[in-house]
Design a protein around this motif. Structure first.
Motif, PDB file in Angstrom:
ATOM      1  N   SER A 115       0.937  -1.211   0.035  1.00 13.15           N
ATOM      2  CA  SER A 115       0.013  -0.079   0.016  1.00 13.15           C
ATOM      3  C   SER A 115       0.883   1.109  -0.125  1.00 13.15           C
ATOM      4  CB  SER A 115      -0.888  -0.075   1.078  1.00 13.15           C
ATOM      5  OG  SER A 115      -0.107   0.112   2.513  1.00 13.15           O
ATOM      6  N   THR A 116       1.969   1.150   0.547  1.00 11.73           N
ATOM      7  CA  THR A 116       2.848   2.471   0.752  1.00 11.73           C
ATOM      8  C   THR A 116       3.401   2.578  -0.698  1.00 11.73           C
ATOM      9  OG1 THR A 116       3.396   2.035   3.144  1.00 11.73           O
ATOM     10  CG2 THR A 116       4.755   3.421   1.896  1.00 11.73           C
ATOM     11  N   VAL A 117       3.901   1.487  -1.184  1.00 10.64           N
ATOM     12  CA  VAL A 117       4.622   1.640  -2.705  1.00 10.64           C
ATOM     13  C   VAL A 117       3.659   2.094  -3.706  1.00 10.64           C
ATOM     14  CG1 VAL A 117       5.665   0.554  -4.373  1.00 10.64           C
ATOM     15  CG2 VAL A 117       6.521  -0.174  -2.123  1.00 10.64           C
ATOM     16  N   THR A 118       2.319   1.565  -3.667  1.00 12.96           N
ATOM     17  CA  THR A 118       1.363   2.033  -4.497  1.00 12.96           C
ATOM     18  C   THR A 118       1.184   3.522  -4.240  1.00 12.96           C
ATOM     19  OG1 THR A 118       0.237  -0.062  -4.460  1.00 12.96           O
ATOM     20  CG2 THR A 118      -1.262   1.900  -5.194  1.00 12.96           C
ATOM     21  N   ARG A 119       1.026   3.991  -3.144  1.00 17.33           N
ATOM     22  CA  ARG A 119       0.881   5.390  -2.980  1.00 17.33           C
ATOM     23  C   ARG A 119       2.314   6.356  -3.167  1.00 17.33           C
ATOM     24  NH1 ARG A 119       0.428   4.470   2.307  1.00 17.33           N
ATOM     25  NH2 ARG A 119       2.150   5.928   2.888  1.00 17.33           N
ATOM     26  N   PHE A 120       3.287   5.835  -3.245  1.00 18.64           N
ATOM     27  CA  PHE A 120       4.302   6.429  -3.643  1.00 18.64           C
ATOM     28  C   PHE A 120       4.310   6.566  -5.154  1.00 18.64           C
ATOM     29  CE2 PHE A 120       7.858   5.530  -0.090  1.00 18.64           C
ATOM     30  CZ  PHE A 120       7.076   6.325   0.697  1.00 18.64           C
ATOM     31  N   VAL A 121       4.055   5.396  -5.895  1.00 17.03           N
ATOM     32  CA  VAL A 121       3.942   5.309  -7.355  1.00 17.03           C
ATOM     33  C   VAL A 121       2.909   6.510  -7.742  1.00 17.03           C
ATOM     34  CG1 VAL A 121       3.372   3.897  -9.133  1.00 17.03           C
ATOM     35  CG2 VAL A 121       4.973   2.873  -7.518  1.00 17.03           C
ATOM     36  N   ASP A 122       1.820   6.219  -7.228  1.00 19.95           N
ATOM     37  CA  ASP A 122       0.673   7.347  -7.419  1.00 19.95           C
ATOM     38  C   ASP A 122       1.110   8.479  -7.558  1.00 19.95           C
ATOM     39  OD1 ASP A 122      -0.916   5.187  -7.832  1.00 19.95           O
ATOM     40  OD2 ASP A 122      -1.980   5.253  -5.839  1.00 19.95           O
ATOM     41  N   ALA A 123       1.848   8.932  -6.415  1.00 18.20           N
ATOM     42  CA  ALA A 123       2.383  10.294  -6.266  1.00 18.20           C
ATOM     43  C   ALA A 123       3.358  10.705  -7.254  1.00 18.20           C
ATOM     44  CB  ALA A 123       2.970  10.552  -5.019  1.00 18.20           C
ATOM     45  N   MET A 124       4.160   9.928  -7.639  1.00 16.90           N
ATOM     46  CA  MET A 124       5.135  10.134  -8.429  1.00 16.90           C
ATOM     47  C   MET A 124       4.517  10.068 -10.043  1.00 16.90           C
ATOM     48  SD  MET A 124       7.606  10.781  -6.878  1.00 16.90           S
ATOM     49  CE  MET A 124       9.179  10.959  -7.902  1.00 16.90           C
ATOM     50  N   ALA A 125       3.751   9.180 -10.346  1.00 16.41           N
ATOM     51  CA  ALA A 125       2.756   9.380 -11.524  1.00 16.41           C
ATOM     52  C   ALA A 125       1.893  10.610 -11.858  1.00 16.41           C
ATOM     53  CB  ALA A 125       1.955   8.270 -11.585  1.00 16.41           C
ATOM     54  N   ASN A 126       1.364  10.976 -10.653  1.00 18.02           N
ATOM     55  CA  ASN A 126       0.618  12.236 -10.774  1.00 18.02           C
ATOM     56  C   ASN A 126       1.690  13.572 -11.058  1.00 18.02           C
ATOM     57  OD1 ASN A 126      -1.755  11.086 -10.299  1.00 18.02           O
ATOM     58  ND2 ASN A 126      -1.756  11.631  -8.180  1.00 18.02           N
ATOM     59  N   LYS A 127       3.086  13.490 -10.729  1.00 22.89           N
ATOM     60  CA  LYS A 127       3.858  14.616 -10.953  1.00 22.89           C
ATOM     61  C   LYS A 127       4.571  14.205 -12.156  1.00 22.89           C
ATOM     62  CE  LYS A 127       4.957  15.401  -6.199  1.00 22.89           C
ATOM     63  NZ  LYS A 127       6.274  15.394  -5.088  1.00 22.89           N
ATOM     64  N   GLY A 128       4.221  13.344 -12.843  1.00 21.79           N
ATOM     65  CA  GLY A 128       4.597  13.138 -14.502  1.00 21.79           C
ATOM     66  C   GLY A 128       6.023  12.495 -14.291  1.00 21.79           C
ATOM     67  N   PHE A 129       6.493  11.895 -13.317  1.00 22.63           N
ATOM     68  CA  PHE A 129       7.949  11.127 -13.405  1.00 22.63           C
ATOM     69  C   PHE A 129       7.878   9.751 -13.793  1.00 22.63           C
ATOM     70  CE2 PHE A 129       8.748  14.503 -10.041  1.00 22.63           C
ATOM     71  CZ  PHE A 129       9.166  15.443 -10.705  1.00 22.63           C
TER      72      PHE A 129
END
Length: 144
Positions: free
Chosen positions: A67-81
Protein backbone atom coordinates in the motif's frame (compact mmCIF):
# COMPACT_ATOMS: atom_id res chain seq x y z
CA UNK A 1 19.43 10.58 35.26
CA UNK A 2 22.75 8.87 34.55
CA UNK A 3 21.18 5.40 34.79
CA UNK A 4 18.27 6.36 32.52
CA UNK A 5 20.64 7.50 29.79
CA UNK A 6 22.55 4.22 30.03
CA UNK A 7 19.33 2.21 29.91
CA UNK A 8 18.17 4.06 26.81
CA UNK A 9 21.53 3.87 25.06
CA UNK A 10 21.70 0.12 25.74
CA UNK A 11 18.33 -0.36 24.00
CA UNK A 12 18.45 -1.28 20.30
CA UNK A 13 14.96 0.12 19.77
CA UNK A 14 15.89 3.51 21.22
CA UNK A 15 19.30 3.83 19.56
CA UNK A 16 18.04 2.62 16.14
CA UNK A 17 15.24 5.19 16.21
CA UNK A 18 17.59 7.96 17.33
CA UNK A 19 19.95 7.06 14.49
CA UNK A 20 17.03 6.93 12.04
CA UNK A 21 15.99 10.47 13.01
CA UNK A 22 19.52 11.85 12.47
CA UNK A 23 20.14 10.08 9.16
CA UNK A 24 16.63 10.96 7.94
CA UNK A 25 17.29 14.63 8.61
CA UNK A 26 20.58 14.40 6.66
CA UNK A 27 18.90 12.54 3.78
CA UNK A 28 16.05 15.04 3.59
CA UNK A 29 18.55 17.89 3.36
CA UNK A 30 20.55 16.19 0.60
CA UNK A 31 17.55 15.00 -1.44
CA UNK A 32 15.74 18.34 -1.10
CA UNK A 33 17.94 19.46 -4.02
CA UNK A 34 16.05 16.97 -6.24
CA UNK A 35 12.63 18.20 -5.15
CA UNK A 36 11.88 14.71 -3.84
CA UNK A 37 11.75 13.05 -0.46
CA UNK A 38 14.44 10.40 0.06
CA UNK A 39 11.82 7.63 -0.24
CA UNK A 40 10.51 8.97 -3.54
CA UNK A 41 14.07 9.43 -4.80
CA UNK A 42 14.97 5.81 -4.01
CA UNK A 43 11.81 4.68 -5.78
CA UNK A 44 12.82 6.73 -8.83
CA UNK A 45 16.35 5.31 -8.66
CA UNK A 46 14.99 1.78 -8.81
CA UNK A 47 12.58 2.55 -11.66
CA UNK A 48 15.22 4.40 -13.67
CA UNK A 49 17.64 1.50 -13.23
CA UNK A 50 14.95 -1.14 -13.94
CA UNK A 51 12.35 0.21 -16.39
CA UNK A 52 9.26 -2.00 -16.22
CA UNK A 53 9.94 -3.13 -12.67
CA UNK A 54 6.94 -4.66 -10.93
CA UNK A 55 5.43 -3.17 -7.81
CA UNK A 56 6.12 -6.40 -5.92
CA UNK A 57 9.82 -6.05 -6.69
CA UNK A 58 9.70 -2.40 -5.62
CA UNK A 59 8.20 -3.50 -2.29
CA UNK A 60 10.98 -6.01 -1.77
CA UNK A 61 13.78 -3.58 -2.65
CA UNK A 62 12.34 -0.68 -0.65
CA UNK A 63 11.29 -2.96 2.24
CA UNK A 64 7.88 -1.28 2.29
CA UNK A 65 4.28 -2.49 2.35
CA UNK A 66 2.45 -2.75 -0.99
CA UNK A 67 0.00 0.00 0.00
CA UNK A 68 2.90 2.37 0.72
CA UNK A 69 4.60 1.62 -2.59
CA UNK A 70 1.28 2.08 -4.42
CA UNK A 71 0.89 5.47 -2.76
CA UNK A 72 4.46 6.44 -3.74
CA UNK A 73 3.97 5.30 -7.35
CA UNK A 74 0.66 7.19 -7.53
CA UNK A 75 2.33 10.37 -6.26
CA UNK A 76 5.22 10.10 -8.69
CA UNK A 77 2.87 9.29 -11.60
CA UNK A 78 0.74 12.33 -10.72
CA UNK A 79 3.89 14.48 -10.89
CA UNK A 80 4.65 13.05 -14.33
CA UNK A 81 7.79 11.12 -13.33
CA UNK A 82 6.41 7.57 -13.75
CA UNK A 83 3.90 5.67 -15.83
CA UNK A 84 2.23 2.31 -15.26
CA UNK A 85 1.43 -0.47 -17.66
CA UNK A 86 -0.86 -3.29 -16.59
CA UNK A 87 -0.10 -6.89 -17.51
CA UNK A 88 -3.03 -8.88 -16.18
CA UNK A 89 -2.97 -8.46 -12.41
CA UNK A 90 0.62 -7.20 -12.48
CA UNK A 91 1.54 -3.57 -12.90
CA UNK A 92 4.85 -2.53 -14.41
CA UNK A 93 6.36 0.86 -13.63
CA UNK A 94 8.37 2.91 -16.12
CA UNK A 95 10.10 6.26 -15.89
CA UNK A 96 8.85 9.05 -18.11
CA UNK A 97 11.44 11.25 -19.87
CA UNK A 98 10.96 13.75 -17.01
CA UNK A 99 11.59 10.95 -14.52
CA UNK A 100 14.72 9.89 -16.40
CA UNK A 101 15.99 13.47 -16.10
CA UNK A 102 15.99 13.02 -12.32
CA UNK A 103 18.58 10.23 -12.50
CA UNK A 104 21.70 12.39 -12.16
CA UNK A 105 20.34 14.76 -9.48
CA UNK A 106 19.24 11.71 -7.43
CA UNK A 107 22.63 10.06 -7.81
CA UNK A 108 24.33 13.32 -6.80
CA UNK A 109 22.14 13.57 -3.69
CA UNK A 110 22.81 9.93 -2.78
CA UNK A 111 26.55 10.50 -3.19
CA UNK A 112 26.27 13.68 -1.12
CA UNK A 113 24.52 11.82 1.67
CA UNK A 114 27.15 9.07 1.66
CA UNK A 115 29.97 11.61 1.72
CA UNK A 116 28.29 13.59 4.48
CA UNK A 117 27.92 10.73 6.94
CA UNK A 118 31.29 9.28 5.90
CA UNK A 119 32.99 12.55 6.92
CA UNK A 120 31.55 12.09 10.40
CA UNK A 121 31.79 8.33 10.84
CA UNK A 122 34.65 7.54 8.49
CA UNK A 123 34.00 5.85 5.14
CA UNK A 124 35.00 2.36 6.28
CA UNK A 125 33.06 2.67 9.53
CA UNK A 126 29.96 4.09 7.82
CA UNK A 127 29.99 1.38 5.17
CA UNK A 128 30.55 -1.28 7.85
CA UNK A 129 27.68 0.08 9.93
CA UNK A 130 25.42 -0.07 6.87
CA UNK A 131 26.30 -3.74 6.32
CA UNK A 132 25.71 -4.55 10.01
CA UNK A 133 22.35 -2.76 10.11
CA UNK A 134 21.21 -4.51 6.93
CA UNK A 135 22.20 -7.90 8.34
CA UNK A 136 20.39 -7.14 11.61
CA UNK A 137 17.29 -6.09 9.67
CA UNK A 138 17.32 -9.37 7.72
CA UNK A 139 17.70 -11.49 10.87
CA UNK A 140 15.03 -9.63 12.85
CA UNK A 141 12.65 -9.54 9.89
CA UNK A 142 12.94 -13.30 9.35
CA UNK A 143 12.46 -13.98 13.06
CA UNK A 144 9.19 -12.04 12.88
Amino acid sequence: MGDSKTILNDCLYFTANALARVITRMAEEEFRKTGLSPSHAFLMMLVNDNPGIGQKELCEHLQLAPSTVTRFVDAMANKGFLSRQSEGKASRVFPTPTGEDLHQPIMDAWKGLHERYSRVLGRKEGDGLTVMIDAAYDKLNKAG
